[in-house]
Design a protein around this motif. Structure first.
Motif, PDB file in Angstrom:
ATOM      1  N   ASN A 143       0.735  -1.012   0.196  1.00 57.45           N
ATOM      2  CA  ASN A 143      -0.050   0.163  -0.151  1.00 57.45           C
ATOM      3  C   ASN A 143       0.841   0.913   0.171  1.00 57.45           C
ATOM      4  O   ASN A 143       1.404   1.557   1.020  1.00 57.45           O
ATOM      5  N   GLU A 144       1.349   1.557  -1.051  1.00 59.80           N
ATOM      6  CA  GLU A 144       2.063   2.747  -1.591  1.00 59.80           C
ATOM      7  C   GLU A 144       1.284   3.532  -0.743  1.00 59.80           C
ATOM      8  O   GLU A 144       2.257   5.286  -0.558  1.00 59.80           O
ATOM      9  N   THR A 145       0.248   4.258  -0.924  1.00 58.69           N
ATOM     10  CA  THR A 145      -0.771   5.455  -0.521  1.00 58.69           C
ATOM     11  C   THR A 145      -0.713   5.613   1.405  1.00 58.69           C
ATOM     12  O   THR A 145      -1.076   6.930   1.859  1.00 58.69           O
ATOM     13  N   ALA A 146      -1.014   4.927   1.963  1.00 65.62           N
ATOM     14  CA  ALA A 146      -0.790   5.087   3.118  1.00 65.62           C
ATOM     15  C   ALA A 146       0.366   4.882   3.832  1.00 65.62           C
ATOM     16  O   ALA A 146       1.531   5.042   3.577  1.00 65.62           O
ATOM     17  N   VAL A 147       0.170   6.136   4.832  1.00 63.55           N
ATOM     18  CA  VAL A 147       1.525   7.040   4.776  1.00 63.55           C
ATOM     19  C   VAL A 147       1.368   7.034   6.886  1.00 63.55           C
ATOM     20  O   VAL A 147       0.786   7.487   7.861  1.00 63.55           O
ATOM     21  N   LEU A 148       2.849   5.945   7.768  1.00 63.08           N
ATOM     22  CA  LEU A 148       2.479   6.238   8.477  1.00 63.08           C
ATOM     23  C   LEU A 148       3.582   8.004   9.974  1.00 63.08           C
ATOM     24  O   LEU A 148       4.245   8.047   9.038  1.00 63.08           O
ATOM     25  N   ASN A 149       3.017   7.970  10.721  1.00 60.29           N
ATOM     26  CA  ASN A 149       2.844   9.008  11.136  1.00 60.29           C
ATOM     27  C   ASN A 149       3.582   8.640  12.251  1.00 60.29           C
ATOM     28  O   ASN A 149       2.645   8.121  13.302  1.00 60.29           O
ATOM     29  N   LYS A 150       4.586   9.233  13.794  1.00 62.14           N
ATOM     30  CA  LYS A 150       4.876   9.358  14.732  1.00 62.14           C
ATOM     31  C   LYS A 150       4.238  10.202  15.527  1.00 62.14           C
ATOM     32  O   LYS A 150       5.107  11.283  15.245  1.00 62.14           O
ATOM     33  N   ILE A 151       3.979  10.558  16.433  1.00 62.06           N
ATOM     34  CA  ILE A 151       3.429  11.151  17.468  1.00 62.06           C
ATOM     35  C   ILE A 151       3.923  11.202  18.212  1.00 62.06           C
ATOM     36  O   ILE A 151       3.410  10.306  18.951  1.00 62.06           O
ATOM     37  N   ASN A 152       4.816  12.081  19.631  1.00 59.57           N
ATOM     38  CA  ASN A 152       4.458  12.111  20.298  1.00 59.57           C
ATOM     39  C   ASN A 152       4.252  13.115  21.771  1.00 59.57           C
ATOM     40  O   ASN A 152       4.120  12.744  23.283  1.00 59.57           O
ATOM     41  N   ASP A 153       3.596  14.094  20.975  1.00 59.94           N
ATOM     42  CA  ASP A 153       2.292  14.758  21.878  1.00 59.94           C
ATOM     43  C   ASP A 153       1.299  14.681  21.498  1.00 59.94           C
ATOM     44  O   ASP A 153       0.354  13.881  20.274  1.00 59.94           O
ATOM     45  N   TYR A 154       0.458  15.956  22.737  1.00 61.63           N
ATOM     46  CA  TYR A 154      -1.278  14.953  21.745  1.00 61.63           C
ATOM     47  C   TYR A 154      -1.344  16.262  20.440  1.00 61.63           C
ATOM     48  O   TYR A 154      -1.453  17.284  20.579  1.00 61.63           O
ATOM     49  N   GLN A 155      -2.315  15.469  19.956  1.00 62.68           N
ATOM     50  CA  GLN A 155      -2.691  15.610  18.875  1.00 62.68           C
ATOM     51  C   GLN A 155      -4.485  15.485  18.859  1.00 62.68           C
ATOM     52  O   GLN A 155      -4.970  14.274  18.651  1.00 62.68           O
ATOM     53  N   GLU A 156      -5.290  16.635  18.515  1.00 61.36           N
ATOM     54  CA  GLU A 156      -6.715  16.634  18.450  1.00 61.36           C
ATOM     55  C   GLU A 156      -7.100  15.609  18.042  1.00 61.36           C
ATOM     56  O   GLU A 156      -7.780  14.584  18.165  1.00 61.36           O
ATOM     57  N   GLU A 157      -6.609  15.520  16.843  1.00 60.67           N
ATOM     58  CA  GLU A 157      -6.973  14.168  15.241  1.00 60.67           C
ATOM     59  C   GLU A 157      -6.987  12.664  15.961  1.00 60.67           C
ATOM     60  O   GLU A 157      -7.640  12.296  15.680  1.00 60.67           O
ATOM     61  N   SER A 158      -5.832  12.244  16.676  1.00 54.64           N
ATOM     62  CA  SER A 158      -5.715  11.243  17.166  1.00 54.64           C
ATOM     63  C   SER A 158      -6.066  10.982  18.324  1.00 54.64           C
ATOM     64  O   SER A 158      -6.135   9.695  18.165  1.00 54.64           O
TER      65      SER A 158
END
Length: 343
Positions: A143-158
């Motif tokens: 799946n070339e279109t899916a993007v992995l994101n690493k999050i360390n702080d608060y994000q409303e979306e997550s």
């Protein structure tokens, strides 16, 4: 009477004496989670000899929602153990939870032997989980279109995505925005993080991962599809250069699940009313005994989706249950779940 900041420091000192937590975790707990409002303590002169905190958590109960009280930091000074201090504290906690409209109390025993102790106060082990190992080499998803994101702080979306997925579980402890910030602070102490998988501008999967011994563990993972679930784990293994990762999940289909936490009904009438509404086909007469919460003692009649309580026994046969047996009967078949607790 010890009050204010002096009480906080006394409780913190007792915590450090009783638990093997790091100074960093203890400081984080008392900065973000503790307050004198959620604390109950027993004092002897100018000393605190026992304490616990009641942390509020929402919980889905079928199609509705209830309030629960999570017993945290329950401890007694070594010099005062085996004298009934904790039983007295728990009795006070039950009264406060009843007053605060909390229908169920939950906890995670700090030691295996405590399961038996808490059983004597009406708790039963009903929060279970399954543990599996995801091996990266066994799954290949392109799946070339899916993007992995690493999050360390608060994000409303997550948070909103995680919150939505947790609310889809019918019997599950929920986490407020404030609690999610505490989870992130705890993750940072443990060198963990949140990973999301995004397709365009939408999150399609989320995992909370952290080191656990010699490997890594996903303490929570939610996804839109089974494919996205596997793809996220595959990408995490690639990112962290891991051959595999341990995954914690609800145990609905697991034949031998592992026990994590316990529950106890605090307000029998409220729970039986909700239970009757969820099961309108049931017709049942219950004679309930609760040694710790006298308000629960009595007779309950379930019929046509409603529950009527009575101090007097009506004619007919009754199912005699202790509060622990009632908790087991109502909750265990529903496979209730908790995750991301500060245990």
């Amino acid at each position: 009477m010890i009050r204010g900041e002096a009480m906080r420091e006394k409780i913190k000192s007792l915590w450090k004496l009783c638990f093997n937590d790091s100074d960093e975790f203890t400081d984080m707990y008392f900065r973000l989670r503790y307050s004198n409002e959620v604390n109950i303590a027993i004092q002897s002169g100018e000393e605190v000899i026992a304490a616990l905190q009641i942390l509020p958590y929402p919980m889905t109960f079928g199609k509705s929602e209830i309030k629960t009280g999570y017993v945290s930091g329950a401890c007694t000074h070594p010099d005062y153990r085996n004298r009934g201090a904790m039983r007295e504290l728990l009795s006070q906690a039950f009264t406060r939870m009843l007053h605060n409209d909390m229908s169920i109390s939950t906890l995670i025993p700090a030691e295996p032997w405590l399961f038996g102790y808490y059983a004597g106060m009406g708790y039963v082990p009903i929060f279970k989980y399954s543990s599996t190992t995801f091996t990266a080499s066994e799954v290949t998803i392109a799946n070339e279109t899916a993007v992995l994101n690493k999050i360390n702080d608060y994000q409303e979306e997550s948070y909103r995505y995680l919150n939505r997925k947790l609310w889809e579980r019918p019997y599950c402890i929920q986490h407020t925005e404030t609690d999610f910030r505490v989870i992130l602070a705890d993750l940072q102490l443990g060198k963990g993080c949140v990973y999301t998988l995004k397709q365009g501008d939408k999150i399609t999967a989320l995992a909370i991962v952290y080191p656990a011994g010699s490997t890594w563990q996903a303490g929570e993972i939610v996804a839109e599809t089974p494919g996205m679930y596997l793809l996220l784990l595959q990408r995490i293994c690639e990112q962290l250069n891991l051959p595999s990762i341990r995954v914690i999940n609800p145990s609905e289909t697991e034949p031998t699940p592992q026990v994590l936490g316990m529950a106890r009904i605090i307000n029998a009438k409220t729970i039986l009313q909700r239970y009757a509404a969820e099961h309108p086909e049931l017709k049942m007469s219950i004679a309930l005994t609760d040694p710790q919460i006298s308000a629960n003692n009595g007779y309950y009649y379930l019929n046509n989706g409603k529950c009527i309580s009575s101090a007097k026994r009506l004619p007919g046969s009754h199912l005699a249950l202790t509060v622990g047996e009632l908790t087991e009967k109502i909750l265990s078949p529903s496979n209730p779940y908790m995750s991301l607790m500060l245990n």
